[in-house]
Design a protein around this motif. Structure first.
Motif, PDB file in Angstrom:
ATOM      1  N   GLY A   1      -0.269  -8.806  44.214  1.00 41.73           N
ATOM      2  CA  GLY A   1      -0.265 -10.358  44.530  1.00 41.73           C
ATOM      3  C   GLY A   1      -0.743 -11.107  43.352  1.00 41.73           C
ATOM      4  O   GLY A   1      -0.145 -12.150  43.219  1.00 41.73           O
ATOM      5  N   SER A   2      -1.532 -10.669  42.368  1.00 43.36           N
ATOM      6  CA  SER A   2      -2.146 -11.216  41.387  1.00 43.36           C
ATOM      7  C   SER A   2      -0.919 -11.200  40.330  1.00 43.36           C
ATOM      8  O   SER A   2      -0.524 -12.291  39.642  1.00 43.36           O
TER       9      SER A   2
ATOM     10  N   ASP B   1       1.921 -11.313  48.353  1.00 39.21           N
ATOM     11  CA  ASP B   1       1.454 -12.827  48.818  1.00 39.21           C
ATOM     12  C   ASP B   1       1.127 -13.550  47.318  1.00 39.21           C
ATOM     13  O   ASP B   1       0.296 -12.995  46.561  1.00 39.21           O
TER      14      ASP B   1
ATOM     15  N   GLU C   1       4.547 -16.868  39.418  1.00 39.37           N
ATOM     16  CA  GLU C   1       4.557 -18.502  39.965  1.00 39.37           C
ATOM     17  C   GLU C   1       4.092 -19.330  38.944  1.00 39.37           C
ATOM     18  O   GLU C   1       4.676 -20.445  38.541  1.00 39.37           O
TER      19      GLU C   1
ATOM     20  N   ASP D   1      -1.545 -26.264  40.240  1.00 38.14           N
ATOM     21  CA  ASP D   1      -0.471 -26.420  39.680  1.00 38.14           C
ATOM     22  C   ASP D   1      -0.321 -27.766  38.720  1.00 38.14           C
ATOM     23  O   ASP D   1       0.217 -27.365  37.674  1.00 38.14           O
TER      24      ASP D   1
ATOM     25  N   THR E   1      -4.280 -19.066  34.212  1.00 35.55           N
ATOM     26  CA  THR E   1      -5.063 -19.017  35.355  1.00 35.55           C
ATOM     27  C   THR E   1      -6.616 -18.598  34.733  1.00 35.55           C
ATOM     28  O   THR E   1      -6.826 -18.118  33.640  1.00 35.55           O
TER      29      THR E   1
ATOM     30  N   HIS F   1       1.418 -13.976  41.706  1.00 30.76           N
ATOM     31  CA  HIS F   1       0.712 -15.332  41.449  1.00 30.76           C
ATOM     32  C   HIS F   1       0.959 -15.600  39.907  1.00 30.76           C
ATOM     33  O   HIS F   1       1.235 -16.765  39.513  1.00 30.76           O
TER      34      HIS F   1
ATOM     35  N   ALA G   1      -0.526 -16.022  46.966  1.00 25.25           N
ATOM     36  CA  ALA G   1      -1.942 -16.832  46.883  1.00 25.25           C
ATOM     37  C   ALA G   1      -2.935 -16.152  45.931  1.00 25.25           C
ATOM     38  O   ALA G   1      -3.014 -15.148  45.750  1.00 25.25           O
ATOM     39  N   PRO G   2      -3.589 -17.328  45.296  1.00 27.97           N
ATOM     40  CA  PRO G   2      -4.442 -16.701  44.267  1.00 27.97           C
ATOM     41  C   PRO G   2      -5.743 -16.430  45.149  1.00 27.97           C
ATOM     42  O   PRO G   2      -5.989 -16.764  46.164  1.00 27.97           O
ATOM     43  N   GLN G   3      -6.515 -15.495  44.319  1.00 21.52           N
ATOM     44  CA  GLN G   3      -7.856 -15.012  44.951  1.00 21.52           C
ATOM     45  C   GLN G   3      -8.766 -16.295  45.416  1.00 21.52           C
ATOM     46  O   GLN G   3      -8.817 -17.124  44.642  1.00 21.52           O
ATOM     47  N   GLU G   4      -9.474 -15.997  46.241  1.00 21.37           N
ATOM     48  CA  GLU G   4     -10.383 -17.058  46.794  1.00 21.37           C
ATOM     49  C   GLU G   4     -11.333 -17.299  45.746  1.00 21.37           C
ATOM     50  O   GLU G   4     -12.274 -16.299  45.217  1.00 21.37           O
TER      51      GLU G   4
END
Length: 455
Positions: A254-255, A405, A261, A420, A232, A258, A407-410
């Motif tokens: 969440g991080s 969650d 994943e 990906d 990332t 992520h 989902a990556p940070q905005e």
């Protein structure tokens, strides 16, 4: 006395030696070494650094001596302040290279009292000063300057370690072709230089197999230098000097999810199917390892180096949250690759790299606060306070990671898009080369891609 030096003296005299040294570091290139030597002597004496105190005092007594400038610079490097060493060693090199001025004839007279002549300082070779200057520049990650001074004085260099340092600093400056040209002309290394030679050789192999696209290609250069795959990029501040790295990160579950994943994306793209997850003993690494095992559908057990199955292949995925938080002896052992092992680290420190470079890491950060550590949080009235540590067990933290969650940070729109598919394509190309097949070398420099950092 300059404003900067006056400020440093004021801080020292007010009882703030750390602040005084910071002021000297920031202004080091603007100050003459002999001018700061009295203050450095006082700082060194207070810290119990006898060698630096003596070298500073000696420089005050004879500021134009190449030998004493070198001695001062060497002591600065040894005591972890290379910024102060650089100007001293530059001047020492100039004096060592320049032909000595003819000595003035001794004046005599009928009534003149004879004076005791000062003993000359020992001579010092330009090469010796040059190598120490390069060392100090490397520790400051001023690789372009180190390369420039090496090229300027190439006539006094030998192959090992001299022109090896040219190769290394060329690589750290992004000069791949120059590094390869000099490396190919080197004689065979011997003794302690065999392994450093192999290390830069591996960097050049990776650069040939998967060339970085420029001086902001953080993933590409991370692979060239460490052999690992960075999954990332920091989603904010790319064009403000961070170029994909973090300075400070208050991490969250969440991080972590992520990151796992993205690890799965790399494993799928490279065709690697771990048979088990190796758990490291610290709570954070154990929690992340347990979560990884659940996601991958494989068993988890405490990691033991060299553990293999009946076919002789270990295929263990070793999981660490932050290798700098692990037992240093264990990390040192991880530099030696066991059969089939992969090493994954979530948060890799880029200003103080761990003793082993992970095969896959989620992010590069200077300072990280793990989700279970005390962090900063906003109060109802808009203030900021420190949160309580999350004292749940590693098993409970693993559940929290799995429930988060992914989902990556905005993004702020500056960081290049990194879906990906982009990561998978890079990982597949890396695996077609030498990825996960060589020692996990520690690389102390952040390389050609520059990022802002805390002082």
């Amino acid at each position: 006395m300059t404003t900067q030096l006056s400020k440093a003296w004021q801080l020292f005299e007010s009882g703030d030696p750390q602040g005084s040294m910071r002021a000297l570091r920031f202004a080091a290139d603007e100050l003459a070494s002999a001018e700061i030597a009295p203050l450095v002597a006082g700082l060194a004496e207070g810290a119990g650094f006898t060698d630096l105190s003596e070298a500073s005092t000696a420089l005050v007594a004879r500021p134009g001596s190449a030998y004493r400038l070198h001695r001062f610079g060497y002591a600065c490097v040894e005591r972890g302040i290379p910024a102060l060493a650089v100007p001293a060693l530059r001047e020492a090199l100039r004096l060592a290279v320049a032909p000595p001025a003819p000595a003035a004839p001794e004046r005599t007279g009928l009534f003149r009292r004879k004076t005791r002549r000062q003993q000359p300082d020992p001579e010092i070779t330009p090469r010796r000063v040059l190598l120490e200057l390069v060392t100090s520049l490397e520790r400051e990650e001023r690789h372009e300057e180190a390369l420039a001074v090496l090229r300027e004085h190439d006539a006094v260099l030998g192959d090992w370690p001299d022109r090896y340092l040219t190769v290394y600093n060329a690589l750290m400056s992004g000069r791949i072709e120059l590094a390869r040209e000099v490396f190919d002309a080197l004689s065979a290394p011997e003794g302690v230089w065999v392994e450093p030679g192999r290390r830069v050789g591996r960097m050049l192999e990776r650069a040939a197999a998967l060339p970085p696209t420029g001086d902001r290609d953080l993933r590409g250069w991370h692979h060239v230098l460490t052999g690992g795959v960075l999954t990332t990029l920091a989603p904010q501040g790319f064009d403000q000097g961070m170029t994909g790295r973090w300075a400070y990160l208050q991490d969250d579950f969440g991080s972590c999810r992520h990151g796992l994943e993205r690890l799965r994306t790399v494993l799928a793209a490279t065709g690697r199917k771990p048979a088990s997850v190796g758990l490291l003993p610290d709570r954070g690494s154990r929690a992340l390892g347990l979560a990884a095992a659940r996601l991958l559908g494989v068993p988890a057990a405490p990691y033991e180096q060299g553990t293999a199955d009946e076919q002789g292949a270990a295929d263990v995925l070793v999981v660490a949250y932050d290798l700098n938080a692990c037992d240093p002896a264990l990390v040192a052992a991880l530099t030696i690759r066991a059969a089939g092992d992969l090493l994954f680290e979530h948060a890799t420190c880029w200003t103080d790299p761990p003793g082993a470079s992970a095969d896959v890491c989620t992010l590069l950060v200077q300072t990280v606060v793990a989700p279970w550590e005390p962090g900063l949080q906003f109060t109802e009235d808009g203030g900021v306070e420190q949160s309580e540590p999350d004292e749940r067990s590693a098993e409970e933290l693993a559940e929290a990671i799995l429930a988060a969650d992914p989902a990556p940070q905005e993004s702020d729109g500056q960081t290049p898009a990194d879906p990906d598919g982009t990561l998978a394509a890079f990982a597949a190309r890396a695996a077609a080369g030498t990825w996960a097949s060589s020692p996990r070398d520690r690389v102390r420099s952040s390389g050609p891609v520059r990022s802002s950092r805390f002082a």
